[in-house]
Design an enzyme around this catalytic site. Sequence first.
Site, mmCIF file in Angstrom:
data_model
loop_
_atom_site.group_PDB
_atom_site.id
_atom_site.type_symbol
_atom_site.label_atom_id
_atom_site.label_comp_id
_atom_site.label_asym_id
_atom_site.label_seq_id
_atom_site.Cartn_x
_atom_site.Cartn_y
_atom_site.Cartn_z
ATOM 1 N N LYS A 16 0.251 9.384 22.404
ATOM 2 C CA LYS A 16 -1.182 9.567 21.819
ATOM 3 C C LYS A 16 -1.591 8.469 21.082
ATOM 4 O O LYS A 16 -2.777 8.139 21.229
ATOM 5 C CB LYS A 16 -0.906 10.879 20.656
ATOM 6 C CG LYS A 16 -0.392 12.100 20.984
ATOM 7 C CD LYS A 16 -0.092 13.212 19.931
ATOM 8 C CE LYS A 16 0.917 13.007 19.172
ATOM 9 N NZ LYS A 16 2.163 13.152 19.903
ATOM 10 N N GLY A 40 5.348 9.364 14.793
ATOM 11 C CA GLY A 40 5.300 7.819 14.958
ATOM 12 C C GLY A 40 4.506 7.524 16.090
ATOM 13 O O GLY A 40 4.748 8.137 17.195
ATOM 14 N N THR A 42 2.827 4.769 18.663
ATOM 15 C CA THR A 42 3.212 3.612 19.059
ATOM 16 C C THR A 42 1.710 2.751 19.843
ATOM 17 O O THR A 42 1.245 3.546 20.780
ATOM 18 C CB THR A 42 4.445 3.282 19.924
ATOM 19 O OG1 THR A 42 5.452 4.229 19.443
ATOM 20 C CG2 THR A 42 4.910 1.885 20.094
#
Length: 423
Positions: A16, A40, A42
């Site tokens: 995402k 998290g 990236t």
Amino acid sequence: MAVDLLLGLQWGDEGKGKIVDVLTKNYNIIARFQGGPNAGHTLEFDGIKHVLRTIPSGIFHEKSINVIGNGVVIDPVVFVKELEGLDKYHIDYVSKLIISRKAHLILPTHRLLDAASEASKGKAKIGSTLKGIGPTYMDKTGRNGIRVGDLELETFKQKYKSLAKKHVAMIDFYDVDIQYDLDEMEVEFFESLEKLKKLTFIDSEEYLNQAIKSEKTILAEGAQGSLLDIDFGTYPFVTSSNTTAAGACTGLGVAPGKIKEVYGIFKAYTTRVGSGPFPTELFDDVGAKMAKVGHEFGAVTGRARRCGWLDLVALKYTCEVNGVTQLMMMKSDVLSGFDHLKVCTSYNYKGEVIKHLPYNIEAENVTPIYTNFKCWKEDLTKMTEASQLPKELNDYIDFLEKELELPIKIVSVGPDRKQTIPR
Ligand code: GDP
Ligand code: IMO
Ligand code: MG
């Protein structure tokens, strides 16, 4: 203008962050609507990899405004560290990042409660990221939570003390061995709050609805994945919020009719981190190869992600629940050179062939039924146009589009911003 929405269709970590970063140039505002530092996300560009936790993935673009909506839970300690990580890139987050007064705060004792709850569950643990997400949402729905807007009140410290005191008693109740020094945790917490207060707090629902009226473009950034949704995920092995499309309405205060495109994002295979059922999970060399080539380690906890084949039964379900209008397929490059590929198209469920996601998808109830595909051999990572994609990959894509009755508009062939092929 309307709000477009991007969300993960599997168990999270679909990519995402990468795609929000790619799409940000088309939007004025990027808004996170639920979850917190369990996420998290990236992003990779100019040879640098960034991992964002609570901050929306539009932050690296000069012009975009990034909103943390009311549905998000914020840990000031993690959040301030995230801000400090941006300092070396000279990101002007004071003017580009705004926070809803209605977002709830994760207290140090919420993190401890998460740890105590997991420890007490033993083998039945959820596999939580232990960031305090569950306890914070419990306090929200239990109407005990503390919100960002409370920081502007004189009674804040009193509110904090009384909730933390209750939490300490609850931690004792769990009767597990959790070592902690609350005084030390509180010093860090209150220092972080002072830094958090330097940012702008707003009534974000008002801000976003005004933005819609004044023709601004908004992209809502999902966190986690649809199969981790508190209602529609593989309960109880889920997170504590609505990760699906409806969560964007409640987590931002925008009406359903204002949502236009729903971008559904999925990996060309499937991964899951933490406990819970996963029908197409692989326990052999093929799964190990996916994990190795795809670097499947959690961006937050570093835990190894479980890997398996694409599950179209689950994917169809999440497309439906979210009202997906177009798809994006990630990590196609990881599968290059596999002997063959499999896609689960139905389940054998207690002796019956079914095509919908049933209530129980544990291994004792469900056996996946697969369709086989030839795999492409070519390295995809340098390809830039759809015309370059190999025949076997196009066959795979055509099959998925037909089964899901939705177009795959982006094929991602590497972690970098540039490794993104529009179709
Ligand atoms: P998110 O939580 O959905 O934002 O996804 P994560 O960042 O947790 O995990 C996705 C991982 O895959 C990250 O390490 C990305 O850099 C990486 N990634 C994203 N898209 C691709 C792709 O198309 N190919 C490869 N090889 N890696 C990708
Ligand atoms: P992003 O946004 C993958 C999983 C955890 C655990 C369960 C509950 O990066 O895709 P929690 O900490 O919410 O109590 O954990 O949900 N989980 C995620 N898995 N990606 C995430 O976020 C996740 N956020 C939570 O591993 O199984
Ligand atoms: Mg992730």
